[in-house]
Design a protein around this motif. Sequence first.
Motif, mmCIF file in Angstrom:
data_model
loop_
_atom_site.group_PDB
_atom_site.id
_atom_site.type_symbol
_atom_site.label_atom_id
_atom_site.label_comp_id
_atom_site.label_asym_id
_atom_site.label_seq_id
_atom_site.Cartn_x
_atom_site.Cartn_y
_atom_site.Cartn_z
ATOM 1 N N GLU A 274 -57.127 3.478 21.309
ATOM 2 C CA GLU A 274 -58.468 3.000 20.970
ATOM 3 C C GLU A 274 -58.914 1.959 22.001
ATOM 4 O OE1 GLU A 274 -60.524 1.433 16.908
ATOM 5 O OE2 GLU A 274 -58.658 0.437 17.459
ATOM 6 N N TYR A 275 -60.082 2.228 22.616
ATOM 7 C CA TYR A 275 -60.613 1.299 23.613
ATOM 8 C C TYR A 275 -62.137 1.319 23.644
ATOM 9 C CZ TYR A 275 -56.526 -0.401 26.271
ATOM 10 O OH TYR A 275 -55.397 -1.074 26.687
ATOM 11 N N ASP A 276 -62.770 1.595 22.503
ATOM 12 C CA ASP A 276 -64.228 1.739 22.525
ATOM 13 C C ASP A 276 -64.970 0.412 22.469
ATOM 14 O OD1 ASP A 276 -63.319 1.466 19.860
ATOM 15 O OD2 ASP A 276 -65.179 2.313 19.084
ATOM 16 N N THR A 277 -64.290 -0.666 22.034
ATOM 17 C CA THR A 277 -64.936 -1.983 21.977
ATOM 18 C C THR A 277 -63.924 -3.043 22.409
ATOM 19 O OG1 THR A 277 -64.261 -2.623 19.735
ATOM 20 C CG2 THR A 277 -66.225 -1.221 19.926
ATOM 21 N N ALA A 280 -60.147 -3.987 20.900
ATOM 22 C CA ALA A 280 -58.838 -3.492 21.328
ATOM 23 C C ALA A 280 -58.314 -4.210 22.570
ATOM 24 C CB ALA A 280 -58.909 -1.985 21.586
ATOM 25 N N GLY A 281 -59.033 -5.219 23.051
ATOM 26 C CA GLY A 281 -58.568 -5.958 24.206
ATOM 27 C C GLY A 281 -58.786 -5.213 25.513
ATOM 28 N N GLY A 282 -58.100 -5.671 26.558
ATOM 29 C CA GLY A 282 -58.268 -5.115 27.886
ATOM 30 C C GLY A 282 -57.243 -4.047 28.217
ATOM 31 N N PHE A 283 -57.358 -3.514 29.437
ATOM 32 C CA PHE A 283 -56.477 -2.435 29.892
ATOM 33 C C PHE A 283 -55.162 -2.952 30.479
ATOM 34 C CE2 PHE A 283 -60.689 -0.183 30.613
ATOM 35 C CZ PHE A 283 -60.550 0.682 29.531
#
Length: 368
Positions: A274-277, A280-283
């Motif tokens: 999950e990385y839509d907002t 979820a924090g950074g990469f």
Amino acid sequence: MALRTKPPFRADHVGSLLRPAALKEARTKFAKGEIDAAALKAVEDREIERVIKKQEEVGLQAITDGEFRRSWWHLDFLWGLDGVDKHVMNSGVAFAAVTTRNEGVKVTGKIGFTGHPMIEHFKFVAAHTGCTPKITVPAPSAVYGRPARPPIDDKAYPKLDAMFEDLGQAYKKAVRAFADAGCRYLQLDEVFIAMLCDDKYRQQMTARGDDPEKLGRLYGDLVNAAMADIPADMTITMHMCRGNYKSTFMGAGGYEAVQEVLFNRIKVHGFFMEYDTTRAGGFEPLRMVPKDRQVVLGVVTTKTGKLESKDEIKRRIDEATKYISLDQLCLSPQCGFASTEEGNALAEDEQWAKLRMIVELADEVWGR
């Protein structure tokens, strides 16, 4: 750029899809006793055949039944395990803007696996697509991970260690049963490792007598147990999100809190992340992903119908490649569109537009 002929695919999806009106109507009639199980199944079969064709038409290579035969992403599977029964809770689980229905699980005896209706559900999909049929099941932590501990029969399990051992073995048998039915792409939906990224949730676990650090390792070991007897050509992926119910969420926090468990302990072949907002924090944690694993970037949201800009999605992919190679990446929505039968707050046309865009973007970024 190397093409991917096995899962996870460059353009993939988590699995659940919005329930069509005809299916919702049939399920309501069945609950009222107005139609029997055979009539409900006939509607399910028809609507699943339709949604399989739709997935193929938009260009997806991984095909699911949309979870059309389920009410919940997790409970319908768990209730099919030996020793696990339906439990009516005092209240549902609190999400950001809503509380869920008050159904859960209770452990009433020794946990085991002696068969499951979802084996036939998988076979139906496999018989109706020429693409790769995919089944999604909850990760083992779904038995134990909700904020309120489930009732556990202390005669069956005076010590929790024995319950977790049986749970892992039950999952091992279940995953093998799917493999024996022909499944070569299975996804474990792992909410409660992702929830360990959330400080409030960790405090809830501590307050009920659990150690969040130990839970993370335990849940990771249960995932490994689940895939301990798979054939060499079977792919197991793990989807992570912080809750998905009527377009709301349950938790927030970056993956740093669980990165060691995810990337150094768990042996799955790929991670749907999950990385839509910014919830979820950074990469940055992606720098720890082993070179032989894939990460499916969930940068397209399923919580609203607004279609993202292709340029914005490409920018996010570029941002991720600061920490992981482009060849290790794939693209998907951040979660399912209907983790429960209620579904998220968007229209079917909006759902298909997002999936079509993901396929187009994958072609543009990685090539056909």
